[in-house]
Write a protein that holds these residues in place. Structure first.
Motif, PDB file in Angstrom:
ATOM      1  N   VAL A 123       0.836  -1.195   0.000  1.00 42.44           N
ATOM      2  CA  VAL A 123       0.000   0.000   0.000  1.00 42.44           C
ATOM      3  C   VAL A 123       0.876   1.253   0.000  1.00 42.44           C
ATOM      4  O   VAL A 123       0.675   2.183  -0.790  1.00 42.44           O
ATOM      5  CB  VAL A 123      -0.956   0.006   1.210  1.00 42.44           C
ATOM      6  CG1 VAL A 123      -1.565   1.381   1.431  1.00 42.44           C
ATOM      7  CG2 VAL A 123      -2.065  -1.030   1.017  1.00 42.44           C
ATOM      8  N   GLY A 139      -0.252   4.827  -1.383  1.00 42.35           N
ATOM      9  CA  GLY A 139      -1.259   4.938  -0.341  1.00 42.35           C
ATOM     10  C   GLY A 139      -0.605   5.150   1.016  1.00 42.35           C
ATOM     11  O   GLY A 139       0.593   5.434   1.113  1.00 42.35           O
ATOM     12  N   ASP A 154      -6.150   4.914   0.173  1.00 43.42           N
ATOM     13  CA  ASP A 154      -5.590   4.962  -1.175  1.00 43.42           C
ATOM     14  C   ASP A 154      -4.984   6.339  -1.445  1.00 43.42           C
ATOM     15  O   ASP A 154      -5.034   7.228  -0.581  1.00 43.42           O
ATOM     16  CB  ASP A 154      -6.639   4.537  -2.210  1.00 43.42           C
ATOM     17  CG  ASP A 154      -7.762   5.553  -2.412  1.00 43.42           C
ATOM     18  OD1 ASP A 154      -7.588   6.739  -2.098  1.00 43.42           O
ATOM     19  OD2 ASP A 154      -8.826   5.144  -2.928  1.00 43.42           O
ATOM     20  N   SER A 213     -14.136   8.006  -6.593  1.00 44.31           N
ATOM     21  CA  SER A 213     -12.866   8.661  -6.845  1.00 44.31           C
ATOM     22  C   SER A 213     -13.065   9.904  -7.701  1.00 44.31           C
ATOM     23  O   SER A 213     -14.060  10.032  -8.425  1.00 44.31           O
ATOM     24  CB  SER A 213     -11.939   7.677  -7.579  1.00 44.31           C
ATOM     25  OG  SER A 213     -10.839   8.335  -8.166  1.00 44.31           O
ATOM     26  N   VAL A 232      -6.393   6.038  -9.128  1.00 47.06           N
ATOM     27  CA  VAL A 232      -6.974   5.040  -8.223  1.00 47.06           C
ATOM     28  C   VAL A 232      -6.967   3.653  -8.855  1.00 47.06           C
ATOM     29  O   VAL A 232      -6.659   2.653  -8.185  1.00 47.06           O
ATOM     30  CB  VAL A 232      -8.400   5.470  -7.817  1.00 47.06           C
ATOM     31  CG1 VAL A 232      -9.150   4.331  -7.172  1.00 47.06           C
ATOM     32  CG2 VAL A 232      -8.317   6.658  -6.857  1.00 47.06           C
ATOM     33  N   PHE A 278      -3.590   2.105  -8.565  1.00 45.64           N
ATOM     34  CA  PHE A 278      -3.286   1.737  -7.183  1.00 45.64           C
ATOM     35  C   PHE A 278      -3.880   0.377  -6.834  1.00 45.64           C
ATOM     36  O   PHE A 278      -3.163  -0.549  -6.432  1.00 45.64           O
ATOM     37  CB  PHE A 278      -3.815   2.800  -6.227  1.00 45.64           C
ATOM     38  CG  PHE A 278      -3.732   2.411  -4.769  1.00 45.64           C
ATOM     39  CD1 PHE A 278      -2.536   2.536  -4.073  1.00 45.64           C
ATOM     40  CD2 PHE A 278      -4.839   1.918  -4.096  1.00 45.64           C
ATOM     41  CE1 PHE A 278      -2.445   2.161  -2.733  1.00 45.64           C
ATOM     42  CE2 PHE A 278      -4.761   1.554  -2.762  1.00 45.64           C
ATOM     43  CZ  PHE A 278      -3.559   1.671  -2.077  1.00 45.64           C
ATOM     44  N   TYR A 279      -5.191   0.211  -6.976  1.00 46.36           N
ATOM     45  CA  TYR A 279      -5.833  -1.035  -6.560  1.00 46.36           C
ATOM     46  C   TYR A 279      -5.421  -2.210  -7.437  1.00 46.36           C
ATOM     47  O   TYR A 279      -5.233  -3.329  -6.942  1.00 46.36           O
ATOM     48  CB  TYR A 279      -7.354  -0.867  -6.557  1.00 46.36           C
ATOM     49  CG  TYR A 279      -7.830   0.002  -5.419  1.00 46.36           C
ATOM     50  CD1 TYR A 279      -7.910  -0.479  -4.123  1.00 46.36           C
ATOM     51  CD2 TYR A 279      -8.173   1.336  -5.635  1.00 46.36           C
ATOM     52  CE1 TYR A 279      -8.318   0.325  -3.074  1.00 46.36           C
ATOM     53  CE2 TYR A 279      -8.595   2.155  -4.598  1.00 46.36           C
ATOM     54  CZ  TYR A 279      -8.653   1.645  -3.319  1.00 46.36           C
ATOM     55  OH  TYR A 279      -9.057   2.451  -2.287  1.00 46.36           O
TER      56      TYR A 279
END
Length: 277
Positions: free
Chosen positions: A102, A107, A127, A160, A166, A169-170
């Motif tokens: 993360v 994040g 995040d 978002s 985003v 990131f995920y």
């Protein structure tokens, strides 16, 4: 739980939502509200469950049951500055390693992973835009005993303002496969676990864009956030019950390709959604 969500140990695959809880100033009031709304029964356990360490600092953690199976929890706010909010927890076999990923992906950790007795290990992450989610490494408590049935959790999505930031990131942290949809002009992306064919049939969550014009309930001041959905048999009746119980309808019931939904707020200010499929 389908093949894409279950690991070889019978728990939850990494990145799959496995638990939800609400941080409330008045847990007894929450029990009355959700008990009548969803028919939940409650049992209190000190320091048990996915959110106990993160939310109540080992204080009294009240488990909600539907048909005798654990479906959610209510926890008391220990600081009035904390938000009144529903939190979704994503499963992991290694909370410490996930926390490091993360951070590397941009994040942050709101609360570092910490053990909650034999139940498991819990942490709170954010995040790159600040949307908060929980992480849960299950022990004796793996997560939901029931889901995707009336009175239980069925879906989550993150709202978002910067979808590219985003999404990367995920998908980088959890290895999700993304699938893009257009829901009445709103760009929406579903996420499926690694190894599953990406698409709505295998999705475990998604990403939407937030603005009054797209999500129907956010304001320019609303921070990026996760929205937790519960399955119901009648979205209109549930919305009416929320109003009767002192809550608010933030987005009235309406149809989408996957059912009928409404965004609601309980009588203490925690926002959640319902889906009638």
């Amino acid at each position: 739980m389908d093949y894409a969500e279950q690991d070889t140990a019978g728990g939850y695959a990494e990145g799959v939502p496995c638990w939800v809880d609400a941080m409330l100033p008045d847990v007894e009031g929450g029990k009355r509200f959700y008990g009548e709304l969803f028919g939940w029964a409650f049992a209190e356990r000190a320091g048990a469950g996915a959110g106990a360490g993160a939310g109540s600092a080992y204080g009294q953690y009240t488990l909600a049951h539907s048909d005798g199976l654990p479906v959610a929890a209510l926890a008391p706010k220990t600081d009035g500055r904390m938000p009144t909010v529903w939190t979704v927890y994503l499963a992991t076999p290694d909370a410490a390693a996930l926390a490091e990923r993360v951070r590397r992906a941009g994040g942050s950790m709101v609360r570092e992973p910490m053990p909650v007795g034999p139940a498991g290990t819990v942490g709170l992450a954010a995040d790159p835009e600040g949307a908060v989610f929980g992480i849960w490494q299950g022990g004796t408590h793996q997560g939901f005993g029931k889901q995707r049935e009336p009175g239980s959790y069925c879906w989550t999505e993150v709202y978002s303002r910067d979808k590219d930031r985003v999404d990367s990131f995920y998908e980088g942290v959890f290895g999700y496969g993304g699938f893009d949809l257009d829901l009445d002009g709103v760009p929406f992306r579903t996420w499926s676990p690694p190894g599953a064919q990406a698409g709505p049939e295998t999705a475990i969550g998604g990403r939407s864009l937030m603005s009054p014009a797209t999500d129907g309930y956010s304001t320019p001041e609303t921070p990026p956030h996760f929205l937790v959905y519960f399955n119901v048999t009648d979205a209109d009746a549930t919305a009416a019950a929320v109003t009767r119980l002192g809550g608010r309808v933030q987005m009235p019931p309406h149809d989408i390709p996957y059912g009928r939904i409404a965004v609601l707020r309980d009588n203490q200010g925690a926002t959640f959604a319902v889906l009638q499929d």
